[in-house]
Design a protein around this motif. Sequence first.
Motif, PDB file in Angstrom:
ATOM      1  N   UNK A  69     -57.051  -1.139 -14.410  1.00 48.42           N
ATOM      2  CA  UNK A  69     -55.597  -1.190 -14.399  1.00 48.42           C
ATOM      3  C   UNK A  69     -55.048  -1.167 -12.977  1.00 48.42           C
ATOM      4  N   UNK A  70     -54.017  -1.960 -12.758  1.00 45.75           N
ATOM      5  CA  UNK A  70     -53.335  -1.980 -11.475  1.00 45.75           C
ATOM      6  C   UNK A  70     -52.421  -0.760 -11.360  1.00 45.75           C
ATOM      7  N   UNK A  71     -52.314  -0.163 -10.171  1.00 46.83           N
ATOM      8  CA  UNK A  71     -51.389   0.969 -10.001  1.00 46.83           C
ATOM      9  C   UNK A  71     -49.930   0.525  -9.914  1.00 46.83           C
TER      10      UNK A  71
ATOM     11  N   UNK B 175     -52.180  -5.512 -15.557  1.00 44.67           N
ATOM     12  CA  UNK B 175     -50.967  -5.074 -14.861  1.00 44.67           C
ATOM     13  C   UNK B 175     -49.981  -4.525 -15.895  1.00 44.67           C
ATOM     14  N   UNK B 176     -49.705  -3.220 -15.878  1.00 42.57           N
ATOM     15  CA  UNK B 176     -48.723  -2.653 -16.818  1.00 42.57           C
ATOM     16  C   UNK B 176     -47.367  -3.329 -16.646  1.00 42.57           C
ATOM     17  N   UNK B 177     -46.702  -3.602 -17.767  1.00 39.72           N
ATOM     18  CA  UNK B 177     -45.448  -4.350 -17.742  1.00 39.72           C
ATOM     19  C   UNK B 177     -44.460  -3.745 -18.724  1.00 39.72           C
ATOM     20  N   UNK B 178     -43.211  -3.628 -18.296  1.00 41.09           N
ATOM     21  CA  UNK B 178     -42.123  -3.211 -19.186  1.00 41.09           C
ATOM     22  C   UNK B 178     -41.109  -4.344 -19.252  1.00 41.09           C
TER      23      UNK B 178
ATOM     24  N   UNK C 275     -42.764  -1.429  -9.371  1.00 42.46           N
ATOM     25  CA  UNK C 275     -42.717   0.008  -9.176  1.00 42.46           C
ATOM     26  C   UNK C 275     -44.134   0.567  -9.322  1.00 42.46           C
ATOM     27  N   UNK C 276     -44.313   1.806  -8.934  1.00 40.50           N
ATOM     28  CA  UNK C 276     -45.610   2.466  -9.092  1.00 40.50           C
ATOM     29  C   UNK C 276     -45.733   2.969 -10.526  1.00 40.50           C
ATOM     30  N   UNK C 277     -46.872   2.693 -11.145  1.00 39.99           N
ATOM     31  CA  UNK C 277     -47.113   3.137 -12.520  1.00 39.99           C
ATOM     32  C   UNK C 277     -47.496   4.621 -12.521  1.00 39.99           C
ATOM     33  N   UNK C 278     -46.619   5.465 -13.052  1.00 41.27           N
ATOM     34  CA  UNK C 278     -46.854   6.913 -13.077  1.00 41.27           C
ATOM     35  C   UNK C 278     -47.215   7.427 -14.468  1.00 41.27           C
ATOM     36  N   UNK C 279     -47.441   6.526 -15.413  1.00 40.73           N
ATOM     37  CA  UNK C 279     -47.765   6.954 -16.780  1.00 40.73           C
ATOM     38  C   UNK C 279     -49.147   7.597 -16.824  1.00 40.73           C
ATOM     39  N   UNK C 280     -49.300   8.576 -17.719  1.00 40.92           N
ATOM     40  CA  UNK C 280     -50.566   9.297 -17.853  1.00 40.92           C
ATOM     41  C   UNK C 280     -50.888   9.520 -19.319  1.00 40.92           C
TER      42      UNK C 280
END
Length: 387
Positions: free
Chosen positions: A331-333, A289-292, A59-64
Amino acid sequence: MELWNKLRSLDAYPKVNEDFYSRTLSGGLITIASSLAILLLFLSEIRLYLYSATESKLTVDTSRGERLHINFDVTFPALPCSLVAVDTMDVSGEQHYDIRHDIVKKRIDNLGNIIESRKDGVGAPKIERPLQKHGGRLDHNEVYCGSCYGSEESDDQCCNSCEEVRDAYRKKGWALTNIEEIDQCKREGFVQRLKDEQGEGCNIHGFVNVNKVAGNFHFAPGKSLDQSFNFLQDLLNFQQENYNISHKINKLSFGVEFPGVVNPLDGVVWIQEHTNGLTGMYQYFVKVVPTIYTDIRGRKINSNQFSVTEHFREAIGYPRPPPGVYFFYEFSPIKVDFTEENTSLLHFLTNICAIVGGIFTVAGIIDSFVYHGHRAIKKKMEIGKLG
């Protein structure tokens, strides 16, 4: 009675009298093989049903506006702890130099044995009555307020440690060339500690807290001494070109650990070769790469994975790169979502039925081919004998 006869006519599994059964050796062998195949596949389905599988999606990372813990454990076998500083900076303009909180340094000998473990900082006071700002020694009924040696920003500013004196000089842009005459540094044994640590190595572990934007953190030898370095360079016979930045990354992670994560730099060792006597800048370029990760109970772990490339830039040419080990990260988007899922009971039962029915059907077809083939060959042989 007529109803029962109608139901009997719908029977899709007509029974054959046992007197008409013809049991063969090939049929027995095929039955054993098919039974073993059913058992193995049944156990495999049981394992898949009992243990969760991990599904992934992008998914696209929308965190800010988030912040990130970078955890590290790095060993420098040829750099003393007092010379190694940890700095961070990012594209937003936030900079932190010579970070000391949440970091532990361990002095190690040339065999890797720990000599001393301490929070970053310099020794304990050795003089019971330190020098006061007004010039006298501290009395029992006084509050200690050390002199900043001319670098005070206000009349009531106090410098109670060697570090605070160095910070005051750093803010003024002055070179602290008389460290041995600074009461706080003398009291804490700052110069003596540098002398004692010559020939030692250092293990540094802890974490830094950074903005979730592109930036870098690095381990830079000599930077913690700032403007006083020129004086100490002569005093301790340290030459910037002679720094040995050989290192081992015991652990490096961006965020908390989660099941199945692989940190590609864990255990990486780089040895500096003294081919020309020059040090340089060892660079790691990290793509985070952000990961959940969501476990079977629905608990979420927000973390990161990363990939890395590396490059050594030798200290030749002008301007010369500052020596040290640098980690440049961005960071990757795209964000990766891992979710643990169990197979549903209906799906499990469907698979079991498919396994049992499918194998028995295939085994029946094989047995039929073998049986009728054997009979045809046997009949031809009998006809040949009669002829």
